[in-house]
Design a protein around this motif. Structure first.
Motif, mmCIF file in Angstrom:
data_model
loop_
_atom_site.group_PDB
_atom_site.id
_atom_site.type_symbol
_atom_site.label_atom_id
_atom_site.label_comp_id
_atom_site.label_asym_id
_atom_site.label_seq_id
_atom_site.Cartn_x
_atom_site.Cartn_y
_atom_site.Cartn_z
ATOM 1 N N THR A 67 -6.452 -87.958 9.463
ATOM 2 C CA THR A 67 -7.059 -89.089 9.353
ATOM 3 C C THR A 67 -8.914 -89.338 10.069
ATOM 4 O OG1 THR A 67 -6.200 -89.179 11.590
ATOM 5 C CG2 THR A 67 -4.670 -89.799 10.163
ATOM 6 N N PHE A 68 -9.298 -87.793 10.938
ATOM 7 C CA PHE A 68 -11.091 -88.230 11.421
ATOM 8 C C PHE A 68 -11.639 -88.427 9.611
ATOM 9 C CE2 PHE A 68 -8.746 -83.456 10.998
ATOM 10 C CZ PHE A 68 -10.074 -83.134 9.583
ATOM 11 N N PRO A 69 -13.059 -88.985 10.380
ATOM 12 C CA PRO A 69 -13.975 -88.812 9.516
ATOM 13 C C PRO A 69 -14.419 -87.576 8.914
ATOM 14 C CG PRO A 69 -14.432 -90.184 11.148
ATOM 15 C CD PRO A 69 -13.118 -88.584 11.691
ATOM 16 N N MET A 70 -13.455 -87.734 7.037
ATOM 17 C CA MET A 70 -14.421 -86.903 5.961
ATOM 18 C C MET A 70 -15.438 -87.301 5.446
ATOM 19 S SD MET A 70 -12.066 -84.141 6.416
ATOM 20 C CE MET A 70 -13.383 -83.484 4.682
ATOM 21 N N PHE A 71 -16.960 -85.833 5.477
ATOM 22 C CA PHE A 71 -17.526 -86.655 4.654
ATOM 23 C C PHE A 71 -18.036 -86.103 3.232
ATOM 24 C CE2 PHE A 71 -18.419 -87.644 9.332
ATOM 25 C CZ PHE A 71 -19.814 -88.882 8.874
ATOM 26 N N ALA A 72 -18.896 -86.707 2.926
ATOM 27 C CA ALA A 72 -19.409 -86.052 1.352
ATOM 28 C C ALA A 72 -19.584 -84.118 1.412
ATOM 29 C CB ALA A 72 -20.474 -86.542 0.610
ATOM 30 N N PHE A 101 -16.688 -82.095 6.852
ATOM 31 C CA PHE A 101 -17.697 -81.677 6.443
ATOM 32 C C PHE A 101 -17.368 -80.816 4.814
ATOM 33 C CE2 PHE A 101 -19.626 -84.023 9.899
ATOM 34 C CZ PHE A 101 -20.862 -84.627 8.939
ATOM 35 N N PRO A 102 -16.865 -80.603 3.757
ATOM 36 C CA PRO A 102 -17.030 -80.428 2.967
ATOM 37 C C PRO A 102 -17.530 -79.250 2.118
ATOM 38 C CG PRO A 102 -15.425 -82.124 2.307
ATOM 39 C CD PRO A 102 -16.099 -82.280 3.762
ATOM 40 N N CYS A 103 -17.739 -78.090 2.098
ATOM 41 C CA CYS A 103 -18.831 -77.289 1.423
ATOM 42 C C CYS A 103 -18.048 -76.205 0.377
ATOM 43 C CB CYS A 103 -19.318 -76.587 3.099
ATOM 44 S SG CYS A 103 -20.318 -75.145 2.115
ATOM 45 N N ASN A 113 -28.023 -88.853 9.365
ATOM 46 C CA ASN A 113 -26.890 -89.890 8.436
ATOM 47 C C ASN A 113 -26.361 -88.800 7.579
ATOM 48 O OD1 ASN A 113 -28.775 -91.675 9.359
ATOM 49 N ND2 ASN A 113 -28.962 -92.964 8.300
ATOM 50 N N ALA A 114 -25.198 -88.944 7.345
ATOM 51 C CA ALA A 114 -24.329 -88.024 6.370
ATOM 52 C C ALA A 114 -23.882 -89.542 5.277
ATOM 53 C CB ALA A 114 -23.365 -87.375 7.233
ATOM 54 N N ALA A 115 -23.518 -89.282 4.535
ATOM 55 C CA ALA A 115 -22.502 -89.618 3.339
ATOM 56 C C ALA A 115 -21.071 -89.263 4.103
ATOM 57 C CB ALA A 115 -22.614 -89.772 1.923
ATOM 58 N N LYS A 116 -19.938 -90.646 3.945
ATOM 59 C CA LYS A 116 -18.325 -90.416 3.835
ATOM 60 C C LYS A 116 -18.333 -90.076 2.465
ATOM 61 C CE LYS A 116 -17.353 -92.841 8.088
ATOM 62 N NZ LYS A 116 -16.199 -93.759 9.298
ATOM 63 N N LEU A 117 -17.109 -89.622 2.581
ATOM 64 C CA LEU A 117 -16.724 -89.076 1.189
ATOM 65 C C LEU A 117 -16.482 -90.447 0.550
ATOM 66 C CD1 LEU A 117 -13.057 -87.021 1.882
ATOM 67 C CD2 LEU A 117 -15.677 -86.263 0.622
ATOM 68 N N SER A 118 -16.599 -91.027 0.464
ATOM 69 C CA SER A 118 -16.239 -92.912 0.164
ATOM 70 C C SER A 118 -18.239 -93.471 -0.448
ATOM 71 C CB SER A 118 -16.176 -94.212 1.109
ATOM 72 O OG SER A 118 -16.483 -94.253 2.370
ATOM 73 N N GLY A 119 -18.499 -92.576 -0.194
ATOM 74 C CA GLY A 119 -20.244 -92.365 -0.495
ATOM 75 C C GLY A 119 -20.595 -93.244 0.376
ATOM 76 N N GLU A 120 -20.518 -94.151 1.598
ATOM 77 C CA GLU A 120 -20.859 -94.699 2.444
ATOM 78 C C GLU A 120 -21.710 -94.597 3.402
ATOM 79 O OE1 GLU A 120 -19.669 -96.685 6.012
ATOM 80 O OE2 GLU A 120 -18.382 -96.443 4.438
ATOM 81 N N ASP A 121 -22.958 -94.217 3.456
ATOM 82 C CA ASP A 121 -24.294 -93.376 4.223
ATOM 83 C C ASP A 121 -23.983 -94.195 5.424
ATOM 84 O OD1 ASP A 121 -25.819 -91.826 4.658
ATOM 85 O OD2 ASP A 121 -27.833 -93.518 5.012
ATOM 86 N N VAL A 122 -23.649 -93.452 6.719
ATOM 87 C CA VAL A 122 -23.374 -93.638 8.129
ATOM 88 C C VAL A 122 -24.125 -93.262 9.078
ATOM 89 C CG1 VAL A 122 -21.543 -92.945 10.264
ATOM 90 C CG2 VAL A 122 -20.969 -93.313 7.509
#
Length: 159
Positions: free
Chosen positions: A89-94, A62-64, A8-17
């Motif tokens: 527009t692609f998914p960006m994660f936390a 995945f920003p780092c 699982n990984a959290a999106k930038l919005s905080g939602e766990d996916v």
């Protein structure tokens, strides 16, 4: 057999996916940064995503901040930068760590499945890319210097 779908990984919005949400897609998983010499690759990544999405392809960003402190912003700043500068527009994660004791478990898996130069596991810099097939298996690691345009044919071969 393990796959990226086990994470699982959290999106930038905080939602766990659960990454199982991407089952059946070919993926390019990239550690990103907003203030890096490779940052213009966002444009090529977005082009790949837009051109190939209808064939079942997605880029996952995945920003780092581990390399030269080149991703200092919080989630809102990262989201605004990506949207306003590159219309991502692609998914960006936390923001995550990709190396060290706090490395995200997904990145521990990716690094073990596709080692870098001379068998090294650690990520050397921003915009390292992992190509994942439709079954969630890591196919190949690409270095930061490998532009999205340069690896397009290898992505298309999996589609």
């Amino acid at each position: 057999m393990a796959s990226i779908y086990d994470f699982n990984a959290a999106k930038l919005s905080g939602e766990d996916v659960p990454l199982s949400e991407f089952k059946g897609d070919v993926l390019l998983i990239v550690n990103t940064a907003s203030k890096c010499g490779f940052t213009p690759q966002y444009e090529g990544l977005e082009t790949l995503h837009a051109d190939l999405a209808h064939k079942g392809f997605k880029v996952l960003g995945f920003p780092c901040n581990q390399f030269g402190k080149q991703e200092p912003g919080d989630a809102e700043e990262i989201a605004n930068f990506c949207k306003l500068t590159y219309d991502v527009t692609f998914p960006m994660f936390a923001k995550i760590d990709v190396n060290g004791p706090s490395a995200h478990p997904l990145y521990e898996y990716l690094k073990a499945e596709a080692k870098g130069l001379m068998g090294s596991k650690s990520i050397k810099w921003n915009f390292t890319k992992f190509l994942v097939d439709r079954e969630g298996q890591v196919v190949k690691r690409f270095g930061p210097q490998d532009t999205p345009e340069k690896i397009r044919s290898e992505i298309e071969a999996l589609l």
